[in-house]
Enzyme design. Structure first.
Site, PDB file in Angstrom:
ATOM      1  CG  HIS A 159       8.215   4.717  21.079  1.00 12.91           C
ATOM      2  ND1 HIS A 159       9.035   5.281  22.607  1.00 12.91           N
ATOM      3  CD2 HIS A 159       9.251   4.892  20.591  1.00 12.91           C
ATOM      4  CE1 HIS A 159      10.532   5.485  22.201  1.00 12.91           C
ATOM      5  NE2 HIS A 159      10.555   6.051  21.172  1.00 12.91           N
ATOM      6  CB  CYS A 167      -2.651  -8.360   9.733  1.00 11.45           C
ATOM      7  SG  CYS A 167      -2.968 -10.589   9.627  1.00 11.45           S
ATOM      8  CB  CYS A 170      -2.912  -9.566   5.579  1.00  9.35           C
ATOM      9  SG  CYS A 170      -4.028  -8.917   6.471  1.00  9.35           S
ATOM     10  CB  CYS A 191      -5.680 -10.977  10.620  1.00  4.85           C
ATOM     11  SG  CYS A 191      -6.091 -10.173   9.713  1.00  4.85           S
ATOM     12  CB  CYS A 194      -5.973 -13.255   7.556  1.00  3.84           C
ATOM     13  SG  CYS A 194      -4.726 -12.033   7.001  1.00  3.84           S
TER      14      CYS A 194
HETATM   15 ZN   LIG Z   1      -4.707 -10.471   8.313  1.00  5.22          ZN
END
Ligand SMILES: [Zn+2]
Length: 444
Positions: A159, A167, A170, A191, A194
């Site tokens: 799991h 993220c 992305c 992130c 990003c």
């Molecule tokens: Zn990201």
């Protein structure tokens, strides 16, 4: 219904089963939350578990604690999302502080003996890694310290894990920082990838982009498993190995520890492994309470009711009972032998055969992290109980020789031919009281 045995009853059937398991060739272990409760990790479902704690703290927002691990609920509002991030950070700290328990050490022993085919765990606490097992993590970067290919991995988390953050926009991944600080990443942070993309656009006068939030790489309820195909491939490989013809005379064991088998994926895993080879694979579930009903007929052979740690101890005792120390040899101080070998390497003595040089090199290599001043004691451990052993194992049997000094020391048996393990005697229980400064090499 599978045959049910109680660990507290000393039945002949139970002791026969323990002997058979202790002599088995190959093991697959499947573990659930029950093995980590004594290690400082709270379970999810019990009256003191995480679900109950969340319910008490945020009953106005979620109808049950489970909702906070349900992808369809968590990301519905920013409020529930931030509570989720808070709890995951809290859980990460608990995982950092936790230490492996007796069951994790038992699995490590299986690996040391060369008998562990794989350990599958439903747990996300990372204690298998702390116990010294190599863990497959699909988020570990290839070539990095944590990267282990699935073929080489001893443990597979079913799991996900708390080691990494991913993220949600992305899919870039980052290490989940254990402590806050500069550059530390925690659940709920924006992130960096990003943000960098957005800043680059802004620098050229273009509109900025939204940035994703980082979440731990654990699999939540009501979301597809991002690596289910990889895990299915590993399970199929292991099922084929259990069923391979080469091992038909030896016993393989599927051990299921501390789980109630409620999660469908785990149920399928146990069924697939257990039915891989009906003749020589036995499947044993050990749990505090009965779990298997009639539907497990033909899948689980034995259901053992009792403490999992007690079960592991019984197997270890059986290993020790089957094992005798047959030879102890003191070598020279490592400093001397190492210097000699180094000199020989640079300036080999005339007429020395390649074999002699190789033998000297082997003797002289100082193991990393050990005291070079200490004296090595080399130990041969030989299994003398041949009842359940096959031919290849019985070849290793030698005539036991008694040693006057160390005979009374209780040392765990190890038979792996692959391992020349160096360990401090302090790791080996009572022995440290006799010779605290002596390091030990176990060669079998
Ligand atoms: Zn990201």
């Amino acid at each position: 219904m599978p045959e049910t045995l109680r660990l507290c009853n000393r039945s002949a059937e139970l002791s026969a089963l323990i002997k058979r398991v202790a002599a088995a060739r190959r093991f697959v272990v499947v573990t659930g939350a029950g093995i980590s409760v004594n290690c400082g990790i709270p379970d999810f479902r019990s009256s003191q578990g995480i679900f109950r704690q969340i319910q008490e703290a945020h009953g106005d927002l979620v109808s049950s604690g489970r909702d906070l691990f349900d992808a369809s609920v968590i990301f519905r509002s920013s409020e529930t999302a931030s509570i989720f991030y808070h709890w995951m950070t809290h859980l990460r700290h608990q995982c950092t502080d936790a230490r492996p328990g007796a069951v994790h050490r038992f699995i490590r022993q299986l690996a040391d003996r060369g008998a562990l085919l794989r350990s599958y765990t439903q747990n996300i606490d990372g204690l298998e890694r702390k116990a010294g097992l190599s863990v497959w993590d699909p988020y570990a970067e290839k070539g990095s310290h944590d990267y282990v290919s699935w073929q080489a991995a001893q443990s597979v988390p079913l799991h996900g894990s708390m080691e990494y953050l991913v993220c949600q926009l992305c899919s870039s991944s980052f290490g989940f920082s254990e402590k806050p600080g500069e550059g530390a990443m925690s659940a709920g942070d924006a992130c960096p990838d990003c943000l960098a993309r957005s800043d680059a656009r802004a620098a050229h006068g273009r509109r900025t982009l939204p940035s994703g939030k980082l979440r731990p790489t654990v699999v939540l309820y009501e979301e597809p498993h991002p690596h289910c195909e990889d895990i299915a491939r590993i399970i199929s490989h292991d099922a084929r190995t259990l069923a391979s013809r080469r091992d038909q005379k030896a016993t393989n064991v599927v051990l299921v520890f501390g789980t109630t088998l409620k999660v469908p994926g785990c149920r399928q895993l146990v069924k697939k492994l257990a039915t891989a080879s009906s003749d020589n694979t036995i499947t044993i579930l050990v749990n505090n309470e009965p779990v298997c009903g009639k539907s497990w007929d033909g899948v689980v052979d034995y259901q053992v009711i009792g403490n999992v740690e007690d079960w592991c101890r019984k197997i270890e005792n059986q290993w020790n009972a089957q094992t005798k120390i047959t030879r102890w040899t003191k070598t020279r101080k490592r400093n001397d032998t190492y210097t000699e070998s180094k000199a020989n390497k640079e300036n080999p003595p005339p007429n020395a055969s390649t074999r002699e040089i190789a033998a000297k090199k082997r003797k002289a290599t100082p193991p990393a992290g050990t005291d070079t001043e200490s004296t090595d004691v080399y130990v041969d451990i030989v299994t003398i109980d041949t009842n359940e052993l096959d031919q290849s194992e019985s070849r290793a049997i030698k005539k036991p020789k008694k040693t006057p000094i160390y005979d009374d020391i209780d040392i765990p048996a190890r038979r792996s031919l692959r391992i020349a393990e160096k360990r401090s005697l302090e790791d080996i229980g009572g022995a440290s009281a006799h010779h605290p400064q002596v390091s030990i090499a176990i060669c079998t």
